[in-house]
Design an enzyme around this catalytic site. Structure first.
Site, short mmCIF file in Angstrom:
data_model
loop_
_atom_site.label_atom_id
_atom_site.label_comp_id
_atom_site.label_asym_id
_atom_site.label_seq_id
_atom_site.Cartn_x
_atom_site.Cartn_y
_atom_site.Cartn_z
N GLU A 138 37.72 21.32 59.82
CA GLU A 138 36.45 20.65 60.16
C GLU A 138 36.07 20.73 61.64
O GLU A 138 35.81 19.71 62.28
CB GLU A 138 36.49 19.18 59.69
CG GLU A 138 36.76 19.05 58.20
CD GLU A 138 36.94 17.61 57.72
OE1 GLU A 138 36.93 16.69 58.55
OE2 GLU A 138 37.10 17.42 56.51
N ASN A 179 39.51 25.48 57.31
CA ASN A 179 38.99 24.70 56.19
C ASN A 179 37.80 23.86 56.66
O ASN A 179 37.82 23.32 57.76
CB ASN A 179 40.14 23.78 55.73
CG ASN A 179 39.93 23.11 54.39
OD1 ASN A 179 39.59 23.76 53.41
ND2 ASN A 179 40.14 21.79 54.34
N HIS A 215 33.06 19.12 48.44
CA HIS A 215 32.76 17.75 48.00
C HIS A 215 31.28 17.76 47.58
O HIS A 215 30.39 17.70 48.41
CB HIS A 215 33.02 16.75 49.13
CG HIS A 215 34.47 16.69 49.51
ND1 HIS A 215 35.43 16.15 48.68
CD2 HIS A 215 35.14 17.12 50.61
CE1 HIS A 215 36.62 16.25 49.25
NE2 HIS A 215 36.47 16.83 50.43
N GLU A 243 38.98 21.25 48.02
CA GLU A 243 38.90 19.79 47.87
C GLU A 243 37.78 19.41 46.90
O GLU A 243 36.99 18.50 47.16
CB GLU A 243 38.66 19.11 49.23
CG GLU A 243 39.69 19.45 50.28
CD GLU A 243 39.51 18.68 51.59
OE1 GLU A 243 38.74 17.70 51.65
OE2 GLU A 243 40.16 19.09 52.58
N ASP A 245 35.38 17.89 44.37
CA ASP A 245 35.02 16.76 43.50
C ASP A 245 33.50 16.78 43.36
O ASP A 245 32.79 17.28 44.23
CB ASP A 245 35.56 15.40 43.96
CG ASP A 245 35.51 15.15 45.44
OD1 ASP A 245 34.53 15.58 46.09
OD2 ASP A 245 36.43 14.50 45.97
O1 9MR Z 1 41.24 11.67 50.56
C1 9MR Z 1 41.65 11.35 51.88
C2 9MR Z 1 41.64 9.84 52.06
O2 9MR Z 1 42.63 9.23 51.26
C3 9MR Z 1 41.87 9.49 53.52
O3 9MR Z 1 41.69 8.10 53.69
C4 9MR Z 1 40.93 10.27 54.40
C5 9MR Z 1 41.25 9.92 55.82
O4 9MR Z 1 40.72 10.72 56.74
O5 9MR Z 1 41.06 11.65 54.17
C6 9MR Z 1 40.72 12.00 52.86
O6 9MR Z 1 40.80 13.41 52.69
C7 9MR Z 1 39.90 14.18 53.47
C8 9MR Z 1 40.59 15.48 53.79
O7 9MR Z 1 41.82 15.24 54.41
C9 9MR Z 1 39.71 16.37 54.65
N1 9MR Z 1 38.40 16.57 54.07
C10 9MR Z 1 37.71 15.36 53.63
C11 9MR Z 1 38.61 14.54 52.71
C12 9MR Z 1 37.87 13.34 52.17
O8 9MR Z 1 37.50 12.47 53.22
#
Ligand code: 9MR
Length: 314
Positions: A138, A179, A215, A243, A245
């Site tokens: 990111e 990513n 997402h 990732e 959903d």
């Molecule tokens: O799903 C993850 C969530 O449990 C955490 O609280 C969050 C914290 O930053 O991160 C979420 O996963 C993220 C991923 O690591 C990177 N891309 C976005 C995802 C959803 O926020």
């Protein structure tokens, strides 16, 4: 007796995602805390042939204070994956988020050495068990400029190549990915990502893949998803959906199923799209709490998306 044979037959032919995941792998983000929930662990083990630790390999989880590495929860997931014949995607080494405060207080050479030593330590610990690492995560804004972060603000863009070099030195066999999200279609952000990957490749930086987080929401599946994936593979890298959903967005579960099917087929249609990871398979533990974005509901009932994904994989 006949009934017993019938049930045995049905049981043996009841198919799972991974039975059809031949051309691509099909994975889920998992969290070790939920593995003691037997419905969670049995669906995870039966359906998927890849996993990504949802949070357990992030900086704040593995190195909460300097040099004190905590690998227990991530190791638990690696073990679960290995016991169940899964690939494991490592997530993530350099990110602007979930950086512990002892790191965000550093700058200059000290920060650089800390980043390299973190990458080296983590990648070395998991060497041999990780199929692919999300090395940097990111790094772009929506307009294609670089995100203001600890890393960019200290090093401009050079941290990207340095991170890939450090990861490659620690595990030369792992596939190394960049990513991001909102890069699934052609836009300013995916153009910036494309240009960076092209530049890194031309400089000989060891980058092997691009992760498209995906997402998404029903009604918003990009029509040029496959075309966009294909322009990246033309650069000589793998691509993966990392990732996935899909929020229902007020639409039916059938519409959601069709959207899941479309994304799986987009990946399958591109040579070099190696796999799809769903960001948590059940609404019970999804990071999305305002909608129902997963293939299984919060009671582990399969939504129409499950059959649709299975059919798309075939
Ligand atoms: O799903 C993850 C969530 O449990 C955490 O609280 C969050 C914290 O930053 O991160 C979420 O996963 C993220 C991923 O690591 C990177 N891309 C976005 C995802 C959803 O926020």
């Amino acid at each position: 007796m006949k009934l017993i044979i019938l049930f045995a037959l049905i049981g043996s032919i009841a198919a799972h995602f991974k039975d059809h995941a031949n051309k691509i792998y099909i994975g889920s983000a998992l969290a070790p805390d939920h593995l003691s929930d037997s419905q969670y662990s049995s669906i995870a083990a039966a359906e998927f042939n890849s996993l990504t630790p949802e949070n357990e390999m992030k900086w704040d989880a593995v190195e909460p204070s300097q040099g004190n590495y905590n690998y227990g929860p991530a190791d638990q997931l690696v073990q679960f994956g290995q016991q169940n014949g899964m690939k494991i995607r490592g997530h993530t080494l350099v990110w602007h988020s979930q950086v512990p405060s002892w790191v965000s207080g550093l700058s200059g050479d000290t920060l650089h050495q800390t980043m390299i030593s973190h990458i080296t330590n983590v990648v070395t610990h998991f060497k041999g068990s990780i199929y692919a690492w999300d090395v940097v995560n990111e790094i772009f804004n929506e307009d294609g400029s670089y995100r203001s972060s600890l890393w960019y603000n200290n090093f401009q863009t050079s941290f990207v190549a340095d991170a890939f070099q450090a990861a490659a030195a620690a595990d030369p066999s792992a596939k190394l990915y960049i990513n991001d999200y909102n890069v699934e279609y052609t836009n300013a952000k995916s153009n910036a990502l494309y240009n960076l990957v092209k530049e890194l490749k031309s400089q000989g930086v060891p980058i092997h893949g691009v992760g498209f987080q995906s997402h998404l929401a029903v009604g918003q599946i990009p029509s040029d998803f496959a075309t966009n994936l294909a322009r990246f593979t033309a650069l000589g890298v793998d691509v993966a959906i990392t990732e996935l959903d899909i929020k229902q967005n007020g639409q039916s579960q059938d519409a959601q199923a069709a959207a899941y099917s479309e994304v799986i087929k987009d990946c399958l249609s591109v040579n070099g799209c190696v796999g799809v990871t769903i960001w948590g398979f059940t609404d019970k533990y999804s990071w999305i709490s305002s909608d129902t974005a997963c293939p299984w509901d919060s009671n582990y009932q399969a939504k129409p998306a499950v059959a649709a994904i299975e059919a798309a994989l075939q």
